[in-house]
Write an enzyme that holds these catalytic residues in place. Sequence first.
Site, PDB file in Angstrom:
ATOM      1  N   SER A  14       0.957  -1.226   0.143  1.00  0.00           N
ATOM      2  CA  SER A  14       0.426  -0.061  -0.007  1.00  0.00           C
ATOM      3  C   SER A  14       0.666   0.855  -0.164  1.00  0.00           C
ATOM      4  O   SER A  14       1.865   1.387   1.022  1.00  0.00           O
ATOM      5  CB  SER A  14      -1.228   0.004   1.044  1.00  0.00           C
ATOM      6  OG  SER A  14      -1.504   1.512   1.638  1.00  0.00           O
ATOM      7  N   HIS A  39      -1.641  -1.213  -4.043  1.00  0.00           N
ATOM      8  CA  HIS A  39      -2.350  -0.916  -3.449  1.00  0.00           C
ATOM      9  C   HIS A  39      -2.325   0.043  -3.221  1.00  0.00           C
ATOM     10  O   HIS A  39      -1.640   1.212  -2.536  1.00  0.00           O
ATOM     11  CB  HIS A  39      -2.947  -1.718  -2.529  1.00  0.00           C
ATOM     12  CG  HIS A  39      -3.379  -1.660  -1.581  1.00  0.00           C
ATOM     13  ND1 HIS A  39      -4.822  -2.315  -2.190  1.00  0.00           N
ATOM     14  CD2 HIS A  39      -4.219  -1.035  -0.511  1.00  0.00           C
ATOM     15  CE1 HIS A  39      -5.748  -2.243  -1.437  1.00  0.00           C
ATOM     16  NE2 HIS A  39      -5.676  -1.119  -0.172  1.00  0.00           N
ATOM     17  N   ASP A  41      -4.782   3.827  -1.685  1.00  0.00           N
ATOM     18  CA  ASP A  41      -6.028   3.842  -0.737  1.00  0.00           C
ATOM     19  C   ASP A  41      -6.440   5.857  -1.323  1.00  0.00           C
ATOM     20  O   ASP A  41      -5.499   6.643  -0.816  1.00  0.00           O
ATOM     21  CB  ASP A  41      -5.371   3.374   0.325  1.00  0.00           C
ATOM     22  CG  ASP A  41      -5.254   2.288   0.535  1.00  0.00           C
ATOM     23  OD1 ASP A  41      -6.398   1.796   0.714  1.00  0.00           O
ATOM     24  OD2 ASP A  41      -4.078   1.428   1.594  1.00  0.00           O
ATOM     25  N   MET A  43      -8.843   8.057   0.019  1.00  0.00           N
ATOM     26  CA  MET A  43      -9.476   8.471   0.997  1.00  0.00           C
ATOM     27  C   MET A  43     -10.291   9.645   1.376  1.00  0.00           C
ATOM     28  O   MET A  43      -9.569  10.726   0.209  1.00  0.00           O
ATOM     29  CB  MET A  43      -9.649   8.188   2.807  1.00  0.00           C
ATOM     30  CG  MET A  43      -8.693   6.608   2.391  1.00  0.00           C
ATOM     31  SD  MET A  43      -8.134   7.193   4.532  1.00  0.00           S
ATOM     32  CE  MET A  43      -6.685   5.376   4.419  1.00  0.00           C
ATOM     33  N   HIS A  72      -8.553   1.037  -4.162  1.00  0.00           N
ATOM     34  CA  HIS A  72      -9.469   1.134  -3.000  1.00  0.00           C
ATOM     35  C   HIS A  72      -9.766   1.907  -2.114  1.00  0.00           C
ATOM     36  O   HIS A  72      -9.164   3.251  -1.891  1.00  0.00           O
ATOM     37  CB  HIS A  72      -8.608   0.403  -1.541  1.00  0.00           C
ATOM     38  CG  HIS A  72      -9.249   0.058  -0.389  1.00  0.00           C
ATOM     39  ND1 HIS A  72      -8.202  -0.296   0.886  1.00  0.00           N
ATOM     40  CD2 HIS A  72     -10.313  -0.141  -0.202  1.00  0.00           C
ATOM     41  CE1 HIS A  72      -9.451  -0.523   1.374  1.00  0.00           C
ATOM     42  NE2 HIS A  72     -10.525   0.079   1.039  1.00  0.00           N
ATOM     43  N   MET A  74     -11.895   4.354  -0.152  1.00  0.00           N
ATOM     44  CA  MET A  74     -12.721   4.732   0.626  1.00  0.00           C
ATOM     45  C   MET A  74     -13.402   5.906   0.837  1.00  0.00           C
ATOM     46  O   MET A  74     -12.896   6.852   0.957  1.00  0.00           O
ATOM     47  CB  MET A  74     -12.226   4.599   1.325  1.00  0.00           C
ATOM     48  CG  MET A  74     -11.990   3.313   2.127  1.00  0.00           C
ATOM     49  SD  MET A  74      -9.651   2.976   2.724  1.00  0.00           S
ATOM     50  CE  MET A  74      -8.787   3.050   1.781  1.00  0.00           C
ATOM     51  N   MET A 143     -11.663  -6.004   5.078  1.00  0.00           N
ATOM     52  CA  MET A 143     -10.952  -5.662   6.029  1.00  0.00           C
ATOM     53  C   MET A 143      -9.782  -5.713   7.483  1.00  0.00           C
ATOM     54  O   MET A 143     -10.968  -6.261   8.212  1.00  0.00           O
ATOM     55  CB  MET A 143     -11.457  -3.952   6.186  1.00  0.00           C
ATOM     56  CG  MET A 143     -11.202  -3.143   5.183  1.00  0.00           C
ATOM     57  SD  MET A 143      -9.947  -2.986   3.951  1.00  0.00           S
ATOM     58  CE  MET A 143      -9.320  -1.311   5.444  1.00  0.00           C
ATOM     59  N   PHE A 149      -6.656   4.736   8.584  1.00  0.00           N
ATOM     60  CA  PHE A 149      -4.919   4.972   8.832  1.00  0.00           C
ATOM     61  C   PHE A 149      -4.203   3.633   8.450  1.00  0.00           C
ATOM     62  O   PHE A 149      -4.892   2.503   8.725  1.00  0.00           O
ATOM     63  CB  PHE A 149      -5.461   5.514  10.099  1.00  0.00           C
ATOM     64  CG  PHE A 149      -5.879   6.089  10.336  1.00  0.00           C
ATOM     65  CD1 PHE A 149      -5.497   7.881  10.130  1.00  0.00           C
ATOM     66  CD2 PHE A 149      -7.487   6.853  10.895  1.00  0.00           C
ATOM     67  CE1 PHE A 149      -6.727   8.462  10.727  1.00  0.00           C
ATOM     68  CE2 PHE A 149      -7.930   7.213  11.614  1.00  0.00           C
ATOM     69  CZ  PHE A 149      -7.483   8.625  10.713  1.00  0.00           C
ATOM     70  N   GLY A 150      -3.351   3.824   7.928  1.00  0.00           N
ATOM     71  CA  GLY A 150      -2.243   2.980   7.765  1.00  0.00           C
ATOM     72  C   GLY A 150      -1.514   3.463   9.258  1.00  0.00           C
ATOM     73  O   GLY A 150      -1.989   3.009   9.862  1.00  0.00           O
ATOM     74  N   GLY A 151      -0.952   1.609   9.437  1.00  0.00           N
ATOM     75  CA  GLY A 151      -0.044   1.388  11.379  1.00  0.00           C
ATOM     76  C   GLY A 151      -0.853   0.797  11.902  1.00  0.00           C
ATOM     77  O   GLY A 151      -0.301   1.056  13.312  1.00  0.00           O
ATOM     78  N   ASP A 185      -6.802  -6.905   4.322  1.00  0.00           N
ATOM     79  CA  ASP A 185      -6.108  -5.336   4.289  1.00  0.00           C
ATOM     80  C   ASP A 185      -6.240  -4.995   5.989  1.00  0.00           C
ATOM     81  O   ASP A 185      -6.673  -4.701   6.533  1.00  0.00           O
ATOM     82  CB  ASP A 185      -6.946  -4.566   3.176  1.00  0.00           C
ATOM     83  CG  ASP A 185      -5.499  -3.274   2.954  1.00  0.00           C
ATOM     84  OD1 ASP A 185      -5.226  -2.949   3.601  1.00  0.00           O
ATOM     85  OD2 ASP A 185      -6.683  -1.576   2.698  1.00  0.00           O
ATOM     86  N   GLY A 187      -2.862  -4.746   8.801  1.00  0.00           N
ATOM     87  CA  GLY A 187      -2.005  -4.546  10.270  1.00  0.00           C
ATOM     88  C   GLY A 187      -1.734  -6.141   9.730  1.00  0.00           C
ATOM     89  O   GLY A 187      -0.772  -6.550  10.924  1.00  0.00           O
ATOM     90  N   GLY A 207       1.575  -1.883   4.042  1.00  0.00           N
ATOM     91  CA  GLY A 207       1.610  -0.350   4.068  1.00  0.00           C
ATOM     92  C   GLY A 207       2.947  -0.444   4.715  1.00  0.00           C
ATOM     93  O   GLY A 207       3.939  -0.791   4.114  1.00  0.00           O
TER      94      GLY A 207
END
Length: 231
Positions: A14, A39, A41, A43, A72, A74, A143, A149-151, A185, A187, A207
């Site tokens: 990502s 990927h 993202d 948003m 993706h 969102m 998901m 959010f990433g991380g 997608d 974690g 990501g």
Amino acid sequence: MSHITNSPFFIAPSILSADFACLGQEVQSVIHAGADWIHFDVMDNHYVPNLTIGPMVCKAIKPYATVPIDVHLMVEPVDTMINSFVAAGADIITFHPEASKHIDRSLNLIKDAGCRAGLVLNPATPVNLLEYVLNKLDVVLIMSVNPGFGGQNFIPECLKKIHQVRNLIDRYTEQGGQPIRLEVDGGIKVNNIAEIARAGADTFVAGSAIFGQKDYAQQINAMRNELKFIK
Ligand code: DX5
Ligand code: ZN
């Protein structure tokens, strides 16, 4: 390129966690490191509480993307963005069913444009939503964090859902249905990718795990090593 081309597993880095100041270069580097899909993202600060990148950026990275761009969405509503991303060179477009008033129509928009289509299930979204549109799906994206959010940390309850969707897809393809990839997608790291694959996933978005490290190839290879002995 270092990736094992006959692997049934795809790694989809990502770019949300990439360096946006040099995105073209980041896309090239991660493909060189073995990415199967990019990927992307999107948003909108409406469907999710964050704002990222849109079709102009997709168009800008397209010349660097020698693998499919996996968009993706969102965003809410989704249909106008589908059209814009088709024009911007997206290869795969997935969206959240909660964000579309007419899920079947949105899927048709993607398919009629010649792109691959997918639905995204949030952690609390039920699986039965897929049932009547399986024939229009190339991807189901599960998901394993709440989108935005990433991380974030992987939500372990999602393993059960991955398993359920795996069974649903297998039953469908056994009866002659087209292949559908099962993407997860949020974690995903080297230390949990095997467990996620064992639950039934075949495509892994990562990501922060990849872009948070200096050596992308080393991370992707470490993930592939974890997947080596999984059937
Ligand atoms: C979250 C995004 C993810 C995110 C994953 O809303 O859809 O694709 O970038 O990031 P990590 O791998 O860091 O959880
Ligand atoms: Zn995503």
